[in-house]
Design a protein around this motif. Sequence first.
Motif, PDB file in Angstrom:
ATOM      1  N   THR A   1       0.886  -1.145   0.095  1.00  0.00           N
ATOM      2  CA  THR A   1       0.196   0.170  -0.014  1.00  0.00           C
ATOM      3  C   THR A   1       0.866   1.265   0.161  1.00  0.00           C
ATOM      4  O   THR A   1       0.419   2.324  -0.425  1.00  0.00           O
ATOM      5  N   ARG A   2       2.098   1.202   0.548  1.00  0.00           N
ATOM      6  CA  ARG A   2       2.889   2.438   0.721  1.00  0.00           C
ATOM      7  C   ARG A   2       3.898   2.517  -0.570  1.00  0.00           C
ATOM      8  O   ARG A   2       4.186   3.484  -0.916  1.00  0.00           O
ATOM      9  N   PHE A   3       4.287   1.260  -0.927  1.00  0.00           N
ATOM     10  CA  PHE A   3       5.505   1.349  -2.179  1.00  0.00           C
ATOM     11  C   PHE A   3       5.209   0.756  -3.391  1.00  0.00           C
ATOM     12  O   PHE A   3       5.860   0.745  -4.204  1.00  0.00           O
ATOM     13  N   ALA A   4       3.973  -0.095  -3.272  1.00  0.00           N
ATOM     14  CA  ALA A   4       3.763  -0.775  -4.328  1.00  0.00           C
ATOM     15  C   ALA A   4       4.619  -1.836  -4.634  1.00  0.00           C
ATOM     16  O   ALA A   4       5.065  -2.305  -5.764  1.00  0.00           O
ATOM     17  N   ILE A   5       5.192  -2.541  -3.640  1.00  0.00           N
ATOM     18  CA  ILE A   5       6.229  -3.726  -3.868  1.00  0.00           C
ATOM     19  C   ILE A   5       5.416  -4.900  -3.331  1.00  0.00           C
ATOM     20  O   ILE A   5       5.011  -5.212  -2.305  1.00  0.00           O
ATOM     21  N   PRO A   6       4.762  -5.726  -4.293  1.00  0.00           N
ATOM     22  CA  PRO A   6       4.290  -7.080  -3.887  1.00  0.00           C
ATOM     23  C   PRO A   6       5.180  -8.107  -3.414  1.00  0.00           C
ATOM     24  O   PRO A   6       6.076  -8.256  -4.032  1.00  0.00           O
ATOM     25  N   LEU A   7       4.663  -8.956  -2.178  1.00  0.00           N
ATOM     26  CA  LEU A   7       5.613  -9.823  -1.715  1.00  0.00           C
ATOM     27  C   LEU A   7       4.354 -11.234  -1.900  1.00  0.00           C
ATOM     28  O   LEU A   7       3.451 -10.968  -1.304  1.00  0.00           O
TER      29      LEU A   7
END
Length: 986
Positions: free
Chosen positions: A194-200
């Motif tokens: 939600t903050r960085f658009a980095i999906p894990l």
Amino acid sequence: MTVVQTSSEQNGNVPAEAGQDQFPAGAQVLVRDEVWLVKSSVLTTEDGARVEVVGVSDFVRDQEAVFFTRLDTIELIDPRDTRLIADDSPNYRRSRLFLEAVLRRTALPQSERRLALADSFLLDPLPYQRRPAELALSGANLRPRLLIADVVGLGKTLEIGLTLAELIRRGRGERILVVTPQHVLEQFQHELWTRFAIPLVRLDSVGIERIQREIPAGRNPFTFFKRVIVSIDTLKNTDQYRHHLEQIRWDAVVIDESHNLINRGSLRNQLAQTLAPRTDALILASATPHNGDAKSFAELIGLLDPAAIRDPENYRAEDIEHLFIRRTKVSTEVREQMKGQWADRGPSEAVHCPATPAEEKIFQELAAVWLPNDGGTSVSSVPLFPYTLLKSFLSSHAAFKATVTARIKTLEKKDDPRGTAAELSALHRLVELSADMTEADSAKFGALVQQLKAIGVGPSSDTRVVVFSERVQTLEWLATVLPAALGFRGRTAQGCTQVMHGGLSDEQQMDVVEKFGLAGAPVRILLTGDVASEGVNLHRQCHQLVHYDVPWSLIRIEQRNGRIDRYGQAHQPQFRALILTSEVEGAKDDTLVSERLLEREDQAYRALGTAEAVSGLYRAEAEEKSLIQDLLRGKTVDESLDARPSGADTDAAVMDDFLADFFGSVGEHPAEAADDAAEDSSVAPAPEAPASGTDVSGAVLPRLFDSTAHFLDEAWREVYPDARDRLDLDRDDQSGLLSFKPPADLLHRLKALPVDYLREQGLRERLLVTFNRRLAQHSLQRAREADSTSSWPEISLLTDLHPVVEWLTDKVLVRLGRQEAPMITAGVSEPTFLVQGVYSNSLGRPTVVKWMGVTRSGSVNADMVSLLRSSGVGPTMANKLRYRDPAPLKAAIPDVLTAAESFMEEHRDAWDRPLRESIALHKERLGEWEQPTLAGEHTKKRLTDLADDLLTTGQRPMLRVLAVLLPDPDAPPAAPAPQSAAPAAL
């Protein structure tokens, strides 16, 4: 787009194995007679370079694949075969998009120390949260490695996310492994998306089962997914996954709550020892990253840099300050930057609860038989058990009964119970005294109900509260009696309380935390054990906390309080502790220990920002054990806390001095900044960590478009001119909301998103994205409000790392065919070729990236982006669709490449000097690091080899012809662009 590894021996295409295993993002390669676009390249040990690509030629267009140089022939394409083509798109849109996409897809060079993306995420602009990333990139270490030791609540997850984002932009974050405690998996995953658009991809117990169904049998799941988050307990307890981890290398590994790694020989320690040498970047995070032992802390630092500490028994904070950063809420930079954004915490209120008659009888029995004050002997055969008994009683009669019953069973199992007959008799007496006790006999319960009603907890209120207890029996008992006492009945009683403790599965724990964070969920009271005292965010809907019982550890009290006293708390956190008091002479009630600990924690917090250094023990378990032993010796709480830790005097003095420095907030105080290097971009910034309070200028990214929003706006028109029909694209120009149905190739990328998120928000059917931060923040806030059933926001912010942005960027790149470069009519006086030059190290990472404009006469402009702007290349330029003969231009390409290479070689030394000097210092330090063991010498050699690998290789630069600017025959002659005499490396 064309690429060449220039060399005098080159004839035609060059197989990758003849070069350096270097394939820059955006390059085109020929594999299996198809053209592919390079997305990333990582040098592996067994199969050569791992090259991730997307298809360009018709048969494989948009397909994703991975090739290895020792398994396939991967050929970089010879630029002399470049086919110059006309661009018939309006305003040369296709060419401009292509150039912008190449700029975006090219990794920032190793020499770029400044942050590039800090202002583009859903974050408050807080410089203190940027400093860990600045330290990681500063060059103070051979690799981006650090320990983030900020105290609870300052936003370590956000600091980690920003560091990972910067690594991704540098091509050093393709493969990421995040390891966290099981109960914060979803919370961490949620923040990074939600903050960085980095999906894990989450690999919890349920996720593992799902993945095993999807991937081929025997496949290493960590090669199937690029970026994963997994519970430390899952990894340490699963031999299968530990084996997989030994077979893979990562770009970045994050280990949260890393103080759990310290104990040598433990499964967690073994996991850390496995991961540390198999990753480039390593980020450890913990508010309590040590156990008070110098050797143990040195071992933790050794995971980051084995050469940092020469003598693990004698070192100081300044020896390793390049590896860690620590601030508290009262640190100057934090306090000044957080004004108005984090409410000051309220006092810790001790609520006295006079014991009931039933409780006084037990106090009397404990004082007379178990914990006599008159020098008498306790009936217990185990010296510490009476305090275990006391603590369980101070928690609740339910916990007390469980402790007594368990002790009876233990004694009855002994082969000869006669030696414990007196203790058994005394235990049965306690059973009699507590047998008929109910909530009516509990002074604390009555006080809890009164306190909760006073703060507004009830069926007609949204007020929430966290109630902590050390004892599971207490939590479960409260869950059965508390709702009715507060007026919750019928439907309102369903779900009004949630219980969380270590006996729950990881899925159950995460479900409890998510429900408590949703305003629309019915939960009003979270009854939790200390499993929630580390890492869990409970402040979203709550600012009230009650210690039903008080842990006998300052560290644990602070950790509990930190669940609601943290960055983002909008209301003043309120703390209460229930203090059971007794009139029985000699009774050890809560005023003896709990109340005094509460006062000492509050004093330390307000004076130092943390209570962790007060006792000198630095571990909750050690604090409690030491306190009980001191109580047995007749000491008071204050005498125990103010005494030095037991042990060798020398070791204690050394560690005390070191931790005094450590808890002085290492790296907090401002220092003179070396800003000259940042101002002169031809020289890389010095390797020191940026000083607190210093305005460190961000990296100036080469961009043709003035914003990502404008880039995507034109990309939509180019790639999907019929997007309204094909994708059902809907655009709200006023709010900035984009809504569309994701096509199949984008859906493939979205598989990395959390399954719950995809399902709950229907993302497979429709995506809602925006560049409007206010709208994205509002959506995130709405996800926690009363009518929401999911903590995942409906709308996501389009950052440079967002899958939609990356997807459209790649779609733009493949719009040009094999070995094609556009011709653009612009305001130049003579044909000018746009050329990219790259120097790399032997790991395949760029050390210098240069964007040039090169004329046929050999003149070089070292600033391609400025050249494009000065020549009028932009959205308002006219495309007159006039035919230009490409043959004379194609014939000039070899001379243009020669001029570009000569220019690169001429300035190489100046660009490379800061990097060489920084690495020389590291090698000098390694040379002084004496290693008495064979294993130590092996580590030393490995680090020395790594230092050499980071240097720019001796080979010639890789050059890429991107496009050619042509003068407009109808325009008046333009003045020639000046040649840059002192060019700056990107």
